[in-house]
Design a protein around this motif. Structure first.
Motif, PDB file in Angstrom:
ATOM      1  N   GLU A   1     -25.593  36.260   2.667  1.00 48.22           N
ATOM      2  CA  GLU A   1     -24.241  35.697   2.652  1.00 48.22           C
ATOM      3  C   GLU A   1     -23.849  35.146   4.019  1.00 48.22           C
ATOM      4  OE1 GLU A   1     -20.968  37.836   0.908  1.00 48.22           O
ATOM      5  OE2 GLU A   1     -22.313  38.793  -0.538  1.00 48.22           O
ATOM      6  N   LEU A   2     -24.298  35.799   5.083  1.00 45.37           N
ATOM      7  CA  LEU A   2     -23.953  35.341   6.433  1.00 45.37           C
ATOM      8  C   LEU A   2     -24.505  33.952   6.722  1.00 45.37           C
ATOM      9  CD1 LEU A   2     -24.412  38.638   8.432  1.00 45.37           C
ATOM     10  CD2 LEU A   2     -22.283  37.364   8.138  1.00 45.37           C
ATOM     11  N   THR A   3     -25.622  33.593   6.104  1.00 48.35           N
ATOM     12  CA  THR A   3     -26.207  32.270   6.336  1.00 48.35           C
ATOM     13  C   THR A   3     -25.562  31.197   5.473  1.00 48.35           C
ATOM     14  OG1 THR A   3     -27.958  32.576   4.692  1.00 48.35           O
ATOM     15  CG2 THR A   3     -28.439  33.281   6.952  1.00 48.35           C
ATOM     16  N   GLN A   4     -24.850  31.606   4.403  1.00 45.67           N
ATOM     17  CA  GLN A   4     -24.306  30.634   3.462  1.00 45.67           C
ATOM     18  C   GLN A   4     -22.802  30.457   3.567  1.00 45.67           C
ATOM     19  OE1 GLN A   4     -25.593  32.117  -0.297  1.00 45.67           O
ATOM     20  NE2 GLN A   4     -27.753  31.831   0.163  1.00 45.67           N
ATOM     21  N   GLU A   5     -22.094  31.435   4.131  1.00 45.87           N
ATOM     22  CA  GLU A   5     -20.634  31.394   4.171  1.00 45.87           C
ATOM     23  C   GLU A   5     -20.147  31.597   5.598  1.00 45.87           C
ATOM     24  OE1 GLU A   5     -19.070  34.203   1.361  1.00 45.87           O
ATOM     25  OE2 GLU A   5     -20.567  33.680  -0.128  1.00 45.87           O
TER      26      GLU A   5
ATOM     27  N   GLU B   1     -15.450  35.721   7.793  1.00 43.56           N
ATOM     28  CA  GLU B   1     -14.907  36.104   6.482  1.00 43.56           C
ATOM     29  C   GLU B   1     -15.859  37.035   5.740  1.00 43.56           C
ATOM     30  OE1 GLU B   1     -13.677  32.749   4.175  1.00 43.56           O
ATOM     31  OE2 GLU B   1     -12.417  31.977   5.790  1.00 43.56           O
ATOM     32  N   THR B   2     -17.139  36.742   5.827  1.00 45.39           N
ATOM     33  CA  THR B   2     -18.142  37.583   5.164  1.00 45.39           C
ATOM     34  C   THR B   2     -18.137  38.987   5.751  1.00 45.39           C
ATOM     35  OG1 THR B   2     -19.522  35.656   4.688  1.00 45.39           O
ATOM     36  CG2 THR B   2     -20.592  37.811   4.628  1.00 45.39           C
ATOM     37  N   LEU B   3     -18.146  39.089   7.083  1.00 40.47           N
ATOM     38  CA  LEU B   3     -18.151  40.407   7.715  1.00 40.47           C
ATOM     39  C   LEU B   3     -16.859  41.164   7.415  1.00 40.47           C
ATOM     40  CD1 LEU B   3     -19.799  39.483  11.118  1.00 40.47           C
ATOM     41  CD2 LEU B   3     -20.786  40.901   9.300  1.00 40.47           C
ATOM     42  N   ALA B   4     -15.732  40.468   7.379  1.00 35.80           N
ATOM     43  CA  ALA B   4     -14.465  41.133   7.063  1.00 35.80           C
ATOM     44  C   ALA B   4     -14.495  41.701   5.647  1.00 35.80           C
ATOM     45  CB  ALA B   4     -13.304  40.153   7.218  1.00 35.80           C
ATOM     46  N   ARG B   5     -15.056  40.946   4.723  1.00 34.19           N
ATOM     47  CA  ARG B   5     -15.136  41.416   3.335  1.00 34.19           C
ATOM     48  C   ARG B   5     -16.069  42.625   3.225  1.00 34.19           C
ATOM     49  NH1 ARG B   5     -16.517  36.963   1.399  1.00 34.19           N
ATOM     50  NH2 ARG B   5     -18.719  37.326   1.090  1.00 34.19           N
TER      51      ARG B   5
ATOM     52  N   GLY C   1     -29.602  49.907   4.029  1.00 35.92           N
ATOM     53  CA  GLY C   1     -30.727  48.987   3.918  1.00 35.92           C
ATOM     54  C   GLY C   1     -30.896  48.371   2.546  1.00 35.92           C
ATOM     55  N   THR C   2     -30.451  49.063   1.512  1.00 34.33           N
ATOM     56  CA  THR C   2     -30.570  48.514   0.153  1.00 34.33           C
ATOM     57  C   THR C   2     -29.618  47.339  -0.054  1.00 34.33           C
ATOM     58  OG1 THR C   2     -29.010  50.183  -0.626  1.00 34.33           O
ATOM     59  CG2 THR C   2     -31.353  50.675  -0.880  1.00 34.33           C
ATOM     60  N   ASP C   3     -28.484  47.318   0.656  1.00 36.07           N
ATOM     61  CA  ASP C   3     -27.496  46.246   0.511  1.00 36.07           C
ATOM     62  C   ASP C   3     -27.568  45.217   1.633  1.00 36.07           C
ATOM     63  OD1 ASP C   3     -26.475  47.493  -1.769  1.00 36.07           O
ATOM     64  OD2 ASP C   3     -25.018  48.646  -0.613  1.00 36.07           O
ATOM     65  N   ALA C   4     -28.274  45.545   2.710  1.00 38.95           N
ATOM     66  CA  ALA C   4     -28.327  44.678   3.886  1.00 38.95           C
ATOM     67  C   ALA C   4     -28.856  43.270   3.587  1.00 38.95           C
ATOM     68  CB  ALA C   4     -29.133  45.338   4.988  1.00 38.95           C
ATOM     69  N   PRO C   5     -29.905  43.095   2.771  1.00 36.20           N
ATOM     70  CA  PRO C   5     -30.383  41.731   2.505  1.00 36.20           C
ATOM     71  C   PRO C   5     -29.306  40.837   1.879  1.00 36.20           C
ATOM     72  CG  PRO C   5     -32.065  43.304   1.865  1.00 36.20           C
ATOM     73  CD  PRO C   5     -30.815  44.092   2.191  1.00 36.20           C
ATOM     74  N   ALA C   6     -28.472  41.398   1.015  1.00 38.54           N
ATOM     75  CA  ALA C   6     -27.399  40.604   0.408  1.00 38.54           C
ATOM     76  C   ALA C   6     -26.390  40.166   1.462  1.00 38.54           C
ATOM     77  CB  ALA C   6     -26.709  41.409  -0.698  1.00 38.54           C
ATOM     78  N   LEU C   7     -26.032  41.078   2.365  1.00 36.81           N
ATOM     79  CA  LEU C   7     -25.110  40.733   3.448  1.00 36.81           C
ATOM     80  C   LEU C   7     -25.693  39.643   4.326  1.00 36.81           C
ATOM     81  CD1 LEU C   7     -22.758  41.012   5.442  1.00 36.81           C
ATOM     82  CD2 LEU C   7     -23.929  43.000   6.405  1.00 36.81           C
ATOM     83  N   LEU C   8     -26.940  39.803   4.744  1.00 38.27           N
ATOM     84  CA  LEU C   8     -27.570  38.825   5.625  1.00 38.27           C
ATOM     85  C   LEU C   8     -27.690  37.459   4.957  1.00 38.27           C
ATOM     86  CD1 LEU C   8     -30.283  41.160   7.152  1.00 38.27           C
ATOM     87  CD2 LEU C   8     -28.181  40.346   8.256  1.00 38.27           C
TER      88      LEU C   8
END
Length: 62
Positions: free
Chosen positions: A40-44, A48-52, A31-38
């Motif tokens: 990135e998903l809207t911008q890239e 590719e984002t999920l694979a990284r 949960g501490t890193d989830a906002p950054a992932l989410l």
């Protein structure tokens, strides 16, 4: 030709995000890193984002 299952994700109640391939879990992003992932998903490109994010960073001995 066989279709390669794509990566997907599910937001969990505890704030974490589970990355999946097909129907199988690949990685749980805390949960501490989830906002950054989410974000990135809207911008890239989502695949590719999920694979990284699905591949944890390699750790080298110092």
């Amino acid at each position: 030709m066989a279709r390669i299952p794509s990566l997907g994700y599910h937001r969990r109640r505890d704030g974490s995000v589970m990355i999946t391939r097909g129907c199988s879990p690949v990685r749980i992003v805390p949960g501490t890193d989830a906002p950054a992932l989410l974000a990135e998903l809207t911008q890239e490109d989502p695949q590719e984002t999920l694979a990284r994010w699905a591949t944890p960073p390699s750790r080298t001995a110092a």
